[in-house]
Design a protein around this motif. Structure first.
Motif, PDB file in Angstrom:
ATOM      1  N   SER A  72       0.832  -1.208   0.000  1.00 57.66           N
ATOM      2  CA  SER A  72       0.000   0.000   0.000  1.00 57.66           C
ATOM      3  C   SER A  72       0.864   1.256   0.000  1.00 57.66           C
ATOM      4  N   THR A  73       0.609   2.120  -0.976  1.00 56.86           N
ATOM      5  CA  THR A  73       1.256   3.433  -1.035  1.00 56.86           C
ATOM      6  C   THR A  73       0.230   4.531  -0.764  1.00 56.86           C
TER       7      THR A  73
ATOM      8  N   ASN B 179      -4.670   8.521   5.196  1.00 59.27           N
ATOM      9  CA  ASN B 179      -3.465   7.852   5.690  1.00 59.27           C
ATOM     10  C   ASN B 179      -3.757   6.744   6.681  1.00 59.27           C
ATOM     11  N   GLY B 180      -4.855   6.891   7.417  1.00 55.03           N
ATOM     12  CA  GLY B 180      -5.179   5.898   8.436  1.00 55.03           C
ATOM     13  C   GLY B 180      -6.267   4.918   8.040  1.00 55.03           C
ATOM     14  N   GLU B 181      -7.502   5.405   7.954  1.00 51.61           N
ATOM     15  CA  GLU B 181      -8.645   4.524   7.761  1.00 51.61           C
ATOM     16  C   GLU B 181      -8.572   3.737   6.456  1.00 51.61           C
ATOM     17  N   ALA B 182      -8.138   4.369   5.388  1.00 56.34           N
ATOM     18  CA  ALA B 182      -8.064   3.674   4.101  1.00 56.34           C
ATOM     19  C   ALA B 182      -7.108   2.490   4.177  1.00 56.34           C
ATOM     20  N   ASN B 183      -5.971   2.685   4.819  1.00 61.56           N
ATOM     21  CA  ASN B 183      -5.008   1.597   4.965  1.00 61.56           C
ATOM     22  C   ASN B 183      -5.514   0.507   5.906  1.00 61.56           C
ATOM     23  N   VAL B 184      -6.224   0.907   6.949  1.00 64.84           N
ATOM     24  CA  VAL B 184      -6.797  -0.078   7.865  1.00 64.84           C
ATOM     25  C   VAL B 184      -7.784  -0.982   7.128  1.00 64.84           C
TER      26      VAL B 184
ATOM     27  N   LEU C  16       3.531  -1.756   3.928  1.00 66.86           N
ATOM     28  CA  LEU C  16       3.010  -0.383   3.988  1.00 66.86           C
ATOM     29  C   LEU C  16       4.147   0.607   3.767  1.00 66.86           C
ATOM     30  N   ILE C  17       3.960   1.518   2.817  1.00 67.96           N
ATOM     31  CA  ILE C  17       4.904   2.613   2.630  1.00 67.96           C
ATOM     32  C   ILE C  17       4.452   3.752   3.534  1.00 67.96           C
ATOM     33  N   SER C  18       5.183   3.977   4.598  1.00 68.00           N
ATOM     34  CA  SER C  18       4.810   4.978   5.593  1.00 68.00           C
ATOM     35  C   SER C  18       5.733   6.193   5.466  1.00 68.00           C
ATOM     36  N   VAL C  19       6.146   6.785   6.578  1.00 68.27           N
ATOM     37  CA  VAL C  19       6.957   7.999   6.516  1.00 68.27           C
ATOM     38  C   VAL C  19       7.854   8.087   7.748  1.00 68.27           C
ATOM     39  N   HIS C  20       9.035   8.638   7.553  1.00 65.41           N
ATOM     40  CA  HIS C  20       9.975   8.916   8.637  1.00 65.41           C
ATOM     41  C   HIS C  20       9.390  10.007   9.541  1.00 65.41           C
ATOM     42  N   ASP C  21       9.666   9.924  10.839  1.00 66.17           N
ATOM     43  CA  ASP C  21       9.073  10.924  11.743  1.00 66.17           C
ATOM     44  C   ASP C  21       9.930  12.185  11.887  1.00 66.17           C
TER      45      ASP C  21
ATOM     46  N   LYS D 239      -0.833   7.788   9.626  1.00 66.30           N
ATOM     47  CA  LYS D 239       0.213   6.845   9.231  1.00 66.30           C
ATOM     48  C   LYS D 239       0.495   5.844  10.352  1.00 66.30           C
ATOM     49  N   ARG D 240       0.599   6.351  11.580  1.00 64.31           N
ATOM     50  CA  ARG D 240       0.915   5.452  12.700  1.00 64.31           C
ATOM     51  C   ARG D 240      -0.245   4.501  12.995  1.00 64.31           C
ATOM     52  N   LYS D 241      -1.458   4.953  12.777  1.00 65.70           N
ATOM     53  CA  LYS D 241      -2.612   4.065  12.940  1.00 65.70           C
ATOM     54  C   LYS D 241      -2.536   2.932  11.922  1.00 65.70           C
ATOM     55  N   ALA D 242      -2.176   3.250  10.698  1.00 62.49           N
ATOM     56  CA  ALA D 242      -2.031   2.231   9.659  1.00 62.49           C
ATOM     57  C   ALA D 242      -0.902   1.267  10.005  1.00 62.49           C
ATOM     58  N   GLU D 243       0.222   1.792  10.491  1.00 63.69           N
ATOM     59  CA  GLU D 243       1.346   0.946  10.889  1.00 63.69           C
ATOM     60  C   GLU D 243       0.928  -0.041  11.975  1.00 63.69           C
TER      61      GLU D 243
END
Length: 293
Positions: free
Chosen positions: A129-130, A144-149, A165-170, A186-190
């Motif tokens: 998932s991107t 960033n969250g619900e769609a990935n969930v 999951l392609i996420s992001v550096h903090d 993003k963190r919810k998806a992670e």
């Protein structure tokens, strides 16, 4: 990243083009000829005990969500180059530009909230998932969250063994900045990936991603900035490392990442069963080198 919201209705998923689609549940049949002999039988008599064994092998088939976007298209291209069957899902479907690899991807236009998962996930061995984007707080939480969930749970329900999951550096940002909808989404998806796939889920956390980005028919050469900056920061890493503990220091010190490195790191994640968990910028680079030709 590619936004997956407000897509057209998914009725287009059931068009005539589906007839050309490979059978998602098909198996590759491999015939292996085995030989055996009881104790005391000479090697020249070995042919007398030949056995044919037919093994059912599940082919690699990856579903890339946001497949026509900047990062998603790079992952699709890299997967094709490695002989992996690819399904690209995005709101626009097939990219408008040309490329030999594009014809080797099965493109599905759809919205992650309404897509017919039967058309997408059956027979898949991995999902990448991107999905991501910017907007209001509510929009970022949803994208960033619900769609990935939703995607993670669909993949789990359909028995897909791997999720990337392609996420992001903090960026070493202070907590009050990380509380924005972009990062919390993003963190919810992670969290969903790592809880549903504790032994096979992969989270890649790149920083600024550079490469040749195509937007509305134009090509933006982000590599003209990203590549030299990456080289400079990596060359001076030993000098700048003491500054990394400062809040938000990575906004300046985190090296950019090539979109090809992100793509090949995702391929490594797909193929390596021992590759799971959260991966930093340096680890993404290392993982990419393992599969890059």
């Amino acid at each position: 990243m590619t936004s997956f919201l407000h897509f057209p209705a998914t009725s287009s998923l059931r068009g005539p083009s589906l007839a050309a689609r490979p059978n998602p549940t098909s198996l590759s049949h491999t015939r292996v000829k085995c030989r055996y002999a009881e104790a005391g039988v000479k090697s020249e008599d070995f042919n007398s005990g030949a056995i044919d064994v037919v093994a059912d092998v599940r082919p690699e088939r990856v579903v890339v969500l946001g497949g026509s976007g900047f990062v998603g298209s790079a992952i699709c291209k890299a997967a094709v180059s490695k002989g992996i069957e690819v399904v690209g899902v995005s709101r626009s479907g097939r990219p408008t530009y040309s490329g030999s690899w594009i014809d080797q991807v099965y493109w599905v236009p759809g919205d992650v909230f309404y897509v017919n998962w039967d058309e997408v996930l059956l027979g898949a061995t991995a999902v990448v998932s991107t999905i991501g984007g910017f907007g209001s707080e509510e929009q970022m939480q949803r994208i960033n969250g619900e769609a990935n969930v939703v995607a993670v749970n669909a993949a789990k329900e359909y028995g897909v063994p791997k999720f990337v999951l392609i996420s992001v550096h903090d960026y070493n940002l202070p907590p009050f900045l990380l509380s924005s909808g972009y990062f919390t989404g993003k963190r919810k998806a992670e969290s969903e990936v790592l809880s549903k796939y504790p032994n096979s889920g992969v989270v890649l956390r790149p920083g600024f991603i550079y490469g040749k980005r195509k937007v509305d028919g134009f090509e933006i050469p982000l590599d003209l900035i990203g590549e030299p900056v990456e080289r400079i920061l990596r060359a001076t890493e030993s000098f700048t490392k003491p500054l990394s503990s400062l809040p938000a220091s990575d906004l300046l010190l985190a090296p950019p990442v090539s979109v090809d490195d992100v793509a090949f790191a995702a391929i490594n994640a797909i193929r390596d069963d021992d590759f799971f968990g959260i991966f930093t910028i340096a680890q993404i680079k290392e993982a990419a080198e393992k599969v890059r030709v």
